[in-house]
Design a protein around this motif. Structure first.
Motif, PDB file in Angstrom:
ATOM      1  N   GLU A  59       0.889  -1.344   0.191  1.00 24.04           N
ATOM      2  CA  GLU A  59      -0.341  -0.546   0.474  1.00 24.04           C
ATOM      3  C   GLU A  59       1.086   1.242  -0.519  1.00 24.04           C
ATOM      4  OE1 GLU A  59      -3.296   2.349  -0.054  1.00 24.04           O
ATOM      5  OE2 GLU A  59      -3.461   0.350  -0.451  1.00 24.04           O
ATOM      6  N   LYS A  60       1.566   1.587   0.593  1.00 26.08           N
ATOM      7  CA  LYS A  60       3.181   2.514   0.869  1.00 26.08           C
ATOM      8  C   LYS A  60       3.543   2.585  -0.452  1.00 26.08           C
ATOM      9  CE  LYS A  60       6.448   4.830   3.542  1.00 26.08           C
ATOM     10  NZ  LYS A  60       7.656   3.810   4.343  1.00 26.08           N
ATOM     11  N   ASN A  61       4.270   1.741  -1.141  1.00 33.62           N
ATOM     12  CA  ASN A  61       4.817   1.887  -2.219  1.00 33.62           C
ATOM     13  C   ASN A  61       3.323   2.051  -3.799  1.00 33.62           C
ATOM     14  OD1 ASN A  61       6.965   0.850  -1.127  1.00 33.62           O
ATOM     15  ND2 ASN A  61       7.000  -1.301  -1.497  1.00 33.62           N
ATOM     16  N   VAL A  62       2.530   2.110  -3.289  1.00 34.40           N
ATOM     17  CA  VAL A  62       1.344   2.519  -4.311  1.00 34.40           C
ATOM     18  C   VAL A  62       1.147   3.853  -4.515  1.00 34.40           C
ATOM     19  CG1 VAL A  62      -1.014   2.314  -5.431  1.00 34.40           C
ATOM     20  CG2 VAL A  62       0.868   0.408  -5.484  1.00 34.40           C
ATOM     21  N   ARG A  63       1.190   3.689  -2.566  1.00 39.04           N
ATOM     22  CA  ARG A  63       0.738   5.541  -2.464  1.00 39.04           C
ATOM     23  C   ARG A  63       2.197   6.210  -3.032  1.00 39.04           C
ATOM     24  NH1 ARG A  63      -4.939   6.548  -2.269  1.00 39.04           N
ATOM     25  NH2 ARG A  63      -3.656   8.503  -1.752  1.00 39.04           N
ATOM     26  N   LYS A  64       3.114   6.123  -2.843  1.00 38.64           N
ATOM     27  CA  LYS A  64       4.584   6.908  -3.395  1.00 38.64           C
ATOM     28  C   LYS A  64       4.479   7.409  -4.535  1.00 38.64           C
ATOM     29  CE  LYS A  64       7.899   4.996  -0.549  1.00 38.64           C
ATOM     30  NZ  LYS A  64       9.119   4.686  -0.245  1.00 38.64           N
ATOM     31  N   ILE A  65       3.794   6.072  -5.292  1.00 42.44           N
ATOM     32  CA  ILE A  65       3.280   6.054  -7.165  1.00 42.44           C
ATOM     33  C   ILE A  65       2.155   7.716  -7.127  1.00 42.44           C
ATOM     34  CG2 ILE A  65       2.807   5.693  -9.315  1.00 42.44           C
ATOM     35  CD1 ILE A  65       4.568   2.865  -8.056  1.00 42.44           C
ATOM     36  N   LEU A  66       1.013   7.283  -6.827  1.00 41.44           N
ATOM     37  CA  LEU A  66      -0.288   7.661  -6.961  1.00 41.44           C
ATOM     38  C   LEU A  66      -0.363   9.026  -5.849  1.00 41.44           C
ATOM     39  CD1 LEU A  66      -2.758   4.392  -5.859  1.00 41.44           C
ATOM     40  CD2 LEU A  66      -2.088   5.753  -8.373  1.00 41.44           C
ATOM     41  N   ASP A  67       0.371   9.372  -5.011  1.00 44.21           N
ATOM     42  CA  ASP A  67       0.241  10.539  -3.857  1.00 44.21           C
ATOM     43  C   ASP A  67       0.569  11.560  -5.282  1.00 44.21           C
ATOM     44  OD1 ASP A  67      -1.729   9.315  -2.550  1.00 44.21           O
ATOM     45  OD2 ASP A  67      -0.192   9.243  -1.169  1.00 44.21           O
ATOM     46  N   PRO A  68       1.513  11.978  -5.565  1.00 43.17           N
ATOM     47  CA  PRO A  68       1.824  13.403  -6.797  1.00 43.17           C
ATOM     48  C   PRO A  68       1.032  12.981  -7.807  1.00 43.17           C
ATOM     49  CG  PRO A  68       3.415  11.835  -5.935  1.00 43.17           C
ATOM     50  CD  PRO A  68       2.520  10.899  -5.440  1.00 43.17           C
ATOM     51  N   GLN A  69       0.481  12.150  -8.238  1.00 45.45           N
ATOM     52  CA  GLN A  69      -0.057  12.223  -9.749  1.00 45.45           C
ATOM     53  C   GLN A  69      -1.647  12.470  -9.196  1.00 45.45           C
ATOM     54  OE1 GLN A  69       0.238   8.934 -12.351  1.00 45.45           O
ATOM     55  NE2 GLN A  69       1.686   8.013 -11.183  1.00 45.45           N
ATOM     56  N   SER A  87      -9.987   8.210 -11.733  1.00 45.09           N
ATOM     57  CA  SER A  87     -10.660   6.695 -12.345  1.00 45.09           C
ATOM     58  C   SER A  87      -9.608   5.752 -13.391  1.00 45.09           C
ATOM     59  CB  SER A  87     -11.986   6.731 -12.349  1.00 45.09           C
ATOM     60  OG  SER A  87     -13.258   6.783 -11.438  1.00 45.09           O
ATOM     61  N   ALA A  88      -9.605   6.582 -13.843  1.00 46.38           N
ATOM     62  CA  ALA A  88      -7.896   6.004 -15.674  1.00 46.38           C
ATOM     63  C   ALA A  88      -7.067   6.227 -14.394  1.00 46.38           C
ATOM     64  CB  ALA A  88      -8.309   7.606 -16.408  1.00 46.38           C
ATOM     65  N   LEU A  89      -6.941   6.815 -13.477  1.00 43.49           N
ATOM     66  CA  LEU A  89      -5.102   6.904 -12.893  1.00 43.49           C
ATOM     67  C   LEU A  89      -5.029   4.826 -12.082  1.00 43.49           C
ATOM     68  CD1 LEU A  89      -2.072   7.564 -12.006  1.00 43.49           C
ATOM     69  CD2 LEU A  89      -4.016   8.466  -9.829  1.00 43.49           C
ATOM     70  N   TYR A  90      -6.239   5.581 -11.579  1.00 46.82           N
ATOM     71  CA  TYR A  90      -6.612   3.797 -10.161  1.00 46.82           C
ATOM     72  C   TYR A  90      -6.645   2.261 -11.306  1.00 46.82           C
ATOM     73  CZ  TYR A  90      -8.036   7.314  -6.370  1.00 46.82           C
ATOM     74  OH  TYR A  90      -8.127   8.033  -5.535  1.00 46.82           O
ATOM     75  N   LYS A  91      -7.350   3.118 -12.514  1.00 46.10           N
ATOM     76  CA  LYS A  91      -7.173   1.366 -13.357  1.00 46.10           C
ATOM     77  C   LYS A  91      -5.911   1.280 -14.194  1.00 46.10           C
ATOM     78  CE  LYS A  91     -10.169  -0.135 -17.315  1.00 46.10           C
ATOM     79  NZ  LYS A  91     -11.172   0.034 -18.056  1.00 46.10           N
ATOM     80  N   ARG A  92      -5.294   2.142 -14.692  1.00 45.13           N
ATOM     81  CA  ARG A  92      -3.868   2.305 -14.792  1.00 45.13           C
ATOM     82  C   ARG A  92      -3.400   1.038 -13.847  1.00 45.13           C
ATOM     83  NH1 ARG A  92      -0.524   6.684 -15.481  1.00 45.13           N
ATOM     84  NH2 ARG A  92      -2.867   8.426 -16.097  1.00 45.13           N
ATOM     85  N   TYR A  93      -3.192   1.185 -12.898  1.00 44.68           N
ATOM     86  CA  TYR A  93      -1.901   0.809 -11.708  1.00 44.68           C
ATOM     87  C   TYR A  93      -2.740   0.181 -10.892  1.00 44.68           C
ATOM     88  CZ  TYR A  93       1.484   4.518 -12.067  1.00 44.68           C
ATOM     89  OH  TYR A  93       1.571   5.266 -12.249  1.00 44.68           O
ATOM     90  N   GLY A  94      -5.153  -0.236 -11.413  1.00 40.08           N
ATOM     91  CA  GLY A  94      -4.926  -1.798 -10.669  1.00 40.08           C
ATOM     92  C   GLY A  94      -5.720  -1.896  -9.410  1.00 40.08           C
ATOM     93  N   TYR A  95      -5.926  -0.074  -8.870  1.00 36.70           N
ATOM     94  CA  TYR A  95      -5.261   0.342  -7.525  1.00 36.70           C
ATOM     95  C   TYR A  95      -7.047   0.871  -7.699  1.00 36.70           C
ATOM     96  CZ  TYR A  95      -4.946   2.915  -2.941  1.00 36.70           C
ATOM     97  OH  TYR A  95      -5.167   2.862  -1.942  1.00 36.70           O
ATOM     98  N   HIS A  96      -7.708   0.749  -6.183  1.00 34.89           N
ATOM     99  CA  HIS A  96      -9.232   1.381  -5.758  1.00 34.89           C
ATOM    100  C   HIS A  96      -9.013   2.158  -4.413  1.00 34.89           C
ATOM    101  CE1 HIS A  96     -13.265   1.639  -4.578  1.00 34.89           C
ATOM    102  NE2 HIS A  96     -13.912   1.846  -5.533  1.00 34.89           N
ATOM    103  N   PRO A  97      -9.195   3.556  -4.300  1.00 36.06           N
ATOM    104  CA  PRO A  97      -9.119   3.648  -2.879  1.00 36.06           C
ATOM    105  C   PRO A  97      -9.645   2.779  -1.019  1.00 36.06           C
ATOM    106  CG  PRO A  97      -9.587   5.106  -4.227  1.00 36.06           C
ATOM    107  CD  PRO A  97     -10.101   3.843  -5.134  1.00 36.06           C
TER     108      PRO A  97
END
Length: 164
Positions: A59-69, A87-97
Motif C-alpha cells: 500500500e505504501k509503495n503504491v501510494r508513493k506512486i499515486l499521491d503525486p499524480q 478513475s483512469a489513474l486507479y485503473k492504470r495501476y489496478g488500484y481502488h481507494p
C-alpha cells in the motif's frame, strides 16, 4: 446466539477454552496458563503479522506512486473531469481507494481473537476464586490501579506493541 457470532467468535472461543485447559494442565496454574495462552496467541499471529506487514508495504509503495499524480489531477481539474482522470489513474495501476484498508489488516484480524478470548475468560468458571500474583481473583476485574483495571490495559498495550 446470533448467526454471525456462532460462525466467527464462538469457534474461536471454543478453541481458546481447549487451549487454555491444555495450558492449565501443563502449568498447573491458571495464572501461568493465561500467560502461556497469550504467548501461544502471539506466536500464532507471527505469520498473520508478516502478511499484514506485506500488505502495508504494498500500500505504501503504491501510494508513493499515486499521491503525486492525484495531487496534480486535483490541482488541474475538478468535478467530473477530476473523477474521470482519477478513475483512469486507479485503473492504470489496478488500484481502488478501498485498498487502503489493507494496511489495517493486522489489527482487523486480531479483533475476533480478542473478543473470543474475552468471552471465554469471562465465562470460564474454573478460574473463580483463583489468585495469581497481585490479582486476588482471576474471574473478577483486578482494580490494581485504584479502581482502574491494569490487566486489560496491559494486555491492550502488549497487543498493540505486537502489531509493530
Amino acid at each position: 446466539m446470533s448467526f454471525l457470532y456462532s460462525i466467527t467468535i464462538y469457534p474461536l472461543e471454543v478453541l481458546y477454552k481447549l487451549a487454555y485447559t491444555l495450558c492449565v494442565s501443563v502449568t498447573s496454574s491458571y495464572g501461568w496458563a493465561l500467560i502461556l495462552l497469550s504467548l501461544l496467541t502471539t506466536i500464532i499471529f507471527v505469520p498473520l503479522k508478516a502478511l499484514a506487514a506485506g500488505a502495508q508495504r504494498k500500500e505504501k509503495n503504491v501510494r508513493k506512486i499515486l499521491d503525486p499524480q492525484i495531487k496534480t489531477i486535483k490541482a488541474e481539474s475538478s468535478g467530473a473531469v477530476a473523477h474521470e482522470r482519477l478513475s483512469a489513474l486507479y485503473k492504470r495501476y489496478g488500484y481502488h481507494p478501498i485498498f487502503a484498508i489493507r494496511s489495517a489488516l493486522g489489527a482487523f484480524l486480531q479483533v475476533p481473537f480478542l473478543i473470543a478470548a474475552y468471552q471465554m475468560l469471562s465465562s470460564f468458571e474454573p478460574i473463580i476464586g483463583h489468585s495469581f500474583g497481585p490479582v486476588a481473583d482471576l474471574s473478577l476485574p483486578d482494580g490494581l490501579l485504584g479502581g482502574f483495571h491494569a490487566l486489560p490495559l496491559a494486555m491492550t498495550l502488549f497487543n498493540l506493541g505486537a502489531l509493530y
